[in-house]
Design a protein around this motif. Structure first.
Motif, PDB file in Angstrom:
ATOM      1  N   ARG A 171      52.380  -6.817  -6.584  1.00 11.42           N
ATOM      2  CA  ARG A 171      53.078  -6.238  -7.735  1.00 11.42           C
ATOM      3  C   ARG A 171      54.501  -6.784  -7.882  1.00 11.42           C
ATOM      4  N   SER A 172      54.856  -7.807  -7.118  1.00 14.58           N
ATOM      5  CA  SER A 172      56.236  -8.299  -7.133  1.00 14.58           C
ATOM      6  C   SER A 172      56.650  -8.915  -8.458  1.00 14.58           C
ATOM      7  N   ALA A 173      55.726  -9.537  -9.168  1.00  9.32           N
ATOM      8  CA  ALA A 173      56.064 -10.074 -10.489  1.00  9.32           C
ATOM      9  C   ALA A 173      56.334  -8.925 -11.462  1.00  9.32           C
ATOM     10  N   LYS A 174      55.535  -7.866 -11.374  1.00 12.62           N
ATOM     11  CA  LYS A 174      55.771  -6.673 -12.184  1.00 12.62           C
ATOM     12  C   LYS A 174      57.101  -6.035 -11.802  1.00 12.62           C
ATOM     13  N   ALA A 175      57.405  -6.037 -10.507  1.00  9.56           N
ATOM     14  CA  ALA A 175      58.676  -5.491 -10.031  1.00  9.56           C
ATOM     15  C   ALA A 175      59.850  -6.286 -10.576  1.00  9.56           C
ATOM     16  N   LEU A 218      57.761   0.188  -5.852  1.00 12.66           N
ATOM     17  CA  LEU A 218      57.395  -0.992  -6.635  1.00 12.66           C
ATOM     18  C   LEU A 218      58.287  -2.183  -6.316  1.00 12.66           C
ATOM     19  N   ASP A 239      54.188 -15.341 -14.619  1.00 12.70           N
ATOM     20  CA  ASP A 239      54.976 -14.191 -15.062  1.00 12.70           C
ATOM     21  C   ASP A 239      56.428 -14.310 -14.637  1.00 12.70           C
ATOM     22  N   MET A 277      51.057 -14.671 -10.957  1.00 12.61           N
ATOM     23  CA  MET A 277      52.396 -14.159 -10.650  1.00 12.61           C
ATOM     24  C   MET A 277      53.464 -15.201 -10.957  1.00 12.61           C
ATOM     25  N   ALA A 304      59.923  -7.907 -13.405  1.00 15.60           N
ATOM     26  CA  ALA A 304      60.053  -7.544 -14.818  1.00 15.60           C
ATOM     27  C   ALA A 304      60.792  -6.216 -14.967  1.00 15.60           C
ATOM     28  N   GLU A 305      60.489  -5.264 -14.091  1.00  9.22           N
ATOM     29  CA  GLU A 305      61.170  -3.970 -14.110  1.00  9.22           C
ATOM     30  C   GLU A 305      62.643  -4.129 -13.753  1.00  9.22           C
TER      31      GLU A 305
END
Length: 290
Positions: free
Chosen positions: A272-276, A265, A159, A156, A278-279
């Motif tokens: 999932r915070s790194a994905k969040a 998200l 990312d 994470m 990015a979003e």
């Protein structure tokens, strides 16, 4: 004389090993989280549930909250109710030996759980993004998944670093996150991890002049942010919430670009915070990201 002394020393050393090695072995066993496979966990927070599954510890769960809807298999677990008003009777019927919560669960309820003889792990990490790693690490330690937790955190962090570097090269628009609106306006205020996420993603959060997830219509209109991130209301589609927001005063008078986002998200602090992030970067810099 020398031979007798050596034999005596050897005997003492052998006795020392006999006494100490079993203790060391026992101590090593104690360092491992006790009876991990016998843990029966009720998660009162959706990000806790997500973290347990991400750590491959979902099998330890015996209950969840109404809002624990990710991953999909979590929905098969019995629910103890909402974060704000869970049922103690239902929780006790599941016979857990550990209850984990992260935020918004009433302290009085958690106190009642403890009085019933059940361990409680209450994680208050909502103040900053760094708390995301703390939450993952605390849960991983409690369920014996330390190595998995540290690897998850490392990935994470890598990312997040990539996103921050990209954001530093772009202009910073003013941003407002709409978590609720109408009679009560809720946003990512200065004292929340979401506010820091806006900054990491390359935006300027106008709600940094407020606290406790609460914002005023007057300040919102005065700032008139360039980007408005709108979360669909519970039980509504994004289109329904968007229509209501854009036809209700004073929000209808805002001039910024409105973009819907997945609150499940982005507003959940967890694996999932790194994905969040990015979003969130894409939402804030939509034109440049395309």
């Amino acid at each position: 004389m020398h031979s007798n002394s050596f034999k005596h020393l050897l005997l003492v050393f052998s006795l020392f090993l006999c006494l100490v090695i079993p203790r060391l072995a026992a101590g090593g066993a104690q360092e491992q989280p006790a009876q991990q496979e016998s843990l029966r966990i009720v998660s009162l927070s959706p990000n806790v549930t997500e973290t347990l599954y991400a750590l491959d510890a979902g099998s330890l769960l015996v209950g969840r909250s109404d809002y624990c809807n990710y991953p999909q298999e979590a929905a098969a677990l019995p629910s103890v109710g909402t974060l704000y008003n869970p049922s103690l009777e239902t929780l006790l019927s599941l016979e857990p030996n550990l209850v984990i919560s992260s935020a918004f669960v009433p302290e009085q309820f958690l106190s009642s759980v403890q009085k019933a003889g059940i361990d409680v792990l209450a994680l208050e990490t909502q103040q900053d993004f760094q708390g995301t790693y703390t939450l993952i690490r605390e849960i991983a330690n409690r369920v014996g998944r330390q190595a998995e937790g540290e690897l998850m955190i490392l990935n994470m962090q890598n990312d997040v670093r990539t996103i921050v570097q990209k954001a530093e090269l772009l202009p910073k628009p003013t941003v407002y996150i709409v978590l609720d609106f109408g009679s009560f306006d809720s946003s990512a205020t200065k004292d929340t991890f979401l506010s820091e996420m806006v900054w990491l993603a390359g935006g300027i959060n106008i709600a940094d002049d407020a606290q406790n997830w609460t914002y005023s219509k007057e300040l919102l209109m005065a700032h008139d942010p360039q980007v408005i991130l709108l979360s669909p209301r519970w039980g509504e589609t994004g289109e329904q919430t968007l229509k209501e927001f854009t036809t209700t005063k004073p929000y209808a008078d805002l001039s910024g670009s409105i973009r819907l986002f997945d609150a499940d998200l982005i507003s959940r602090q967890g694996p999932r915070s790194a994905k969040a992030l990015a979003e969130l970067f894409v939402l804030i810099h939509q034109e440049q990201a395309q």
